[in-house]
Design an enzyme around this catalytic site. Structure first.
Site, PDB file in Angstrom:
ATOM      1  N   TYR A  15       0.818  -1.217   0.000  1.00  0.00           N
ATOM      2  CA  TYR A  15       0.000   0.000   0.000  1.00  0.00           C
ATOM      3  C   TYR A  15       0.852   1.267   0.000  1.00  0.00           C
ATOM      4  CZ  TYR A  15      -4.314  -2.573   0.594  1.00  0.00           C
ATOM      5  OH  TYR A  15      -5.390  -3.396   0.387  1.00  0.00           O
ATOM      6  N   TYR A 142     -14.510  -5.042   3.280  1.00  0.00           N
ATOM      7  CA  TYR A 142     -13.113  -5.417   3.025  1.00  0.00           C
ATOM      8  C   TYR A 142     -12.881  -6.804   3.598  1.00  0.00           C
ATOM      9  CZ  TYR A 142      -8.127  -5.805   2.872  1.00  0.00           C
ATOM     10  OH  TYR A 142      -6.859  -6.270   2.611  1.00  0.00           O
ATOM     11  N   ASP A 234     -16.907 -12.652   8.876  1.00  0.00           N
ATOM     12  CA  ASP A 234     -15.469 -12.398   8.787  1.00  0.00           C
ATOM     13  C   ASP A 234     -15.070 -11.631  10.058  1.00  0.00           C
ATOM     14  OD1 ASP A 234     -12.946 -11.453   8.364  1.00  0.00           O
ATOM     15  OD2 ASP A 234     -13.328 -10.625   6.376  1.00  0.00           O
ATOM     16  N   LYS A 263      -5.429 -12.042  12.367  1.00  0.00           N
ATOM     17  CA  LYS A 263      -4.991 -10.839  13.091  1.00  0.00           C
ATOM     18  C   LYS A 263      -4.708 -11.102  14.579  1.00  0.00           C
ATOM     19  CE  LYS A 263      -6.169  -7.282   9.853  1.00  0.00           C
ATOM     20  NZ  LYS A 263      -7.311  -6.971   9.016  1.00  0.00           N
TER      21      LYS A 263
HETATM   22  C1  LIG Z   1      -7.347  -7.487   7.497  1.00  0.00           C
HETATM   23  C2  LIG Z   1      -8.597  -8.147   7.124  1.00  0.00           C
HETATM   24  C3  LIG Z   1      -8.609  -9.251   6.258  1.00  0.00           C
HETATM   25  C4  LIG Z   1      -7.365  -9.747   5.572  1.00  0.00           C
HETATM   26  O1  LIG Z   1      -6.440 -10.270   6.456  1.00  0.00           O
HETATM   27  P1  LIG Z   1      -4.911 -10.379   6.010  1.00  0.00           P
HETATM   28  O2  LIG Z   1      -4.270 -11.180   7.086  1.00  0.00           O
HETATM   29  O3  LIG Z   1      -4.410  -8.983   5.931  1.00  0.00           O
HETATM   30  O4  LIG Z   1      -4.886 -11.064   4.698  1.00  0.00           O
HETATM   31  C5  LIG Z   1      -9.813  -9.875   6.010  1.00  0.00           C
HETATM   32  N1  LIG Z   1     -10.951  -9.441   6.576  1.00  0.00           N
HETATM   33  C6  LIG Z   1     -10.986  -8.391   7.412  1.00  0.00           C
HETATM   34  C7  LIG Z   1     -12.284  -7.989   8.034  1.00  0.00           C
HETATM   35  C8  LIG Z   1      -9.820  -7.696   7.704  1.00  0.00           C
HETATM   36  O5  LIG Z   1      -9.863  -6.626   8.513  1.00  0.00           O
END
Ligand SMILES: *Cc1c(COP(=O)(O)O)cnc(C)c1O
Length: 421
Positions: A15, A142, A234, A263
């Protein structure tokens, strides 16, 4: 030569427009809520290092557990083999997820956790000889940067070069009191084609910490259940305490079929992804026919060191002190929100648990690429705070160990920024 100068010769950053970006800041050490630069400056990490860190940097307990695991088993192929950290982590995670979740599939980041969820959903129907190829998602979503995850994310400048190659997704706005019935009708209209509905529960992170109410999401999930459409939560950003409860879906009555995590799962120590599903989804892949297998895996799937760091992070998450910290941050945010939300320069202030977002009035600067964004970023850096505005939206998403004093300092600097910009 500084780290930053050496970096420039060999590295292409994520980015980042490499032609115009300033030199990156060399970080030599992490400690609690701080990152320390090569010049010895102590920065407050107010965004949990891209939303991953929950207990502070270089945490001794996690480090010790990772060290022990490294001396025992560092990697193990995960097809045909298994190991204790993977089994233990799956048991523990399932014990706190909604009771309908019954199996854990491992990957190594958030995007791939989403890819697996999508492949599970699409193949779920395929395995039952049903053709369902469309996916329902929210505008401004996202879900990651790999192709499938990108396809179910809202279209933006980031996805433009790839638009023609992204698969068929039906986008709907996030639900509210006014549009709920029409969203339900839209879902019903497309139900024969829809394999699944994927969403970020309660908070759409990357698009600017946009928030919507649990009760309306609950109704959309209930409607998808009724129309026999799989649902995917997600929780990559919202998981592990971020929204004030362990998971954002804990704010819901209706539970998703599939869930994605990454994360914060390892406390931000190691990359790890996890997709969980119901027995019903899992059963659709059980067959004497080998072609009904979920053919997916990564070299570092369920890496033992990553699992060990997740187990260590779990231990810390379960300490009463951690939930107290989450509650303290939530209360501090709420108090600052009520103090500041009528400010003339602010268009909106919103909060979910430990996430506080302040949206600046956007005279000319609506976009991610706005000057205001850079001015605010530089301003906070000059105050030794890492805050990385999304366009005109400044948000705080701190590690849970951040002190009351540091948070108050951040609020003060935000007030100063409001006087300045
Ligand atoms: C960051 C994020 C992802 C992607 O995760 P990465 O480990 O960066 O590939 C997917 N979904 C959400 C909601 C996110 O915040």
């Amino acid at each position: 030569m500084t780290l930053a100068q050496q970096d420039q010769a060999v590295i292409w950053h994520p980015y980042t427009q490499m032609q115009t970006a300033p030199l990156p800041i060399g970080i030599v050490k992490g400690e609690g809520a701080y990152l320390i630069t090569e010049e010895g400056v102590k920065l407050i990490d107010a965004i949990s290092s891209w939303w991953v860190n929950i207990h502070g940097h270089a945490h001794h307990y996690i480090a010790q557990k990772v060290f022990e695991q490294l001396q025992t088993l560092e990697h193990c192929i995960f097809a045909g083999f298994t190991h204790k950290p993977a089994v233990e982590l799956a048991q523990k995670i399932l014990s706190i997820l909604p009771p309908n979740q019954s199996k854990v599939f491992y990957t190594d980041n958030g995007s791939t956790a989403v890819e697996v969820a999508l492949k599970m959903s699409l193949q779920f129907w395929n395995n039952q000889d049903t053709k369902r190829l469309k996916i329902l998602a929210f505008e401004n979503a996202y879900h990651g940067d790999t192709f499938g995850a990108m396809a179910v994310s809202g279209r933006s400048a980031f996805t433009d070069p790839f638009t023609a190659l992204l698969f068929d997704v039906i986008f709907i706005p996030t639900p509210n009191n006014d549009n709920l019935e029409s969203l339900k009708a839209q879902i019903t209209k497309h139900k024969q084609d829809l394999a699944c509905f994927i969403f970020e529960p309660l908070v759409q992170g990357a698009s600017g910490m946009l928030m919507y109410e649990a009760k309306y999401l609950d109704q959309l999930i209930a409607h998808c259940n009724q129309e026999n459409i799989l649902t995917i939560a997600d929780e990559v950003m919202t998981g592990f305490g971020r929204t004030g409860k362990l998971f954002a879906t804990d704010h819901l009555l209706n539970k998703p079929d599939i869930m994605c995590f990454s994360k914060g799962i390892t406390g931000g120590t190691m990359p790890l992804g996890l997709t969980t599903c119901t027995q019903n989804v899992y059963n659709a892949f059980l067959s004497d026919d080998k072609l009904k297998t979920l053919f997916h895996g990564h070299s570092f799937t369920a890496n033992p060191v990553a699992c060990a760091s997740a187990l260590a992070s779990w231990d810390l998450l379960m300490l009463p002190q951690t939930m107290q910290n989450i509650e303290r941050i939530t209360a501090q945010h709420a108090a600052f929100k009520s103090k500041i939300e009528k400010h003339a320069k602010l268009k909106n202030v919103r909060q979910t648990g430990t996430i506080l977002a302040l949206e600046w009035q956007n005279n000319t600067s609506t976009s991610y690429f706005s000057d205001l964004r850079n001015q605010l970023y530089d301003f906070f850096m000059s105050k030794n705070i890492i805050l990385r505005p999304l366009g005109n939206i400044v948000y705080i998403l701190p590690p849970y160990c951040i002190t009351q004093t540091d948070l108050e300092y951040i609020y003060q600097q935000i007030e100063l920024a409001l006087e300045t910009f």
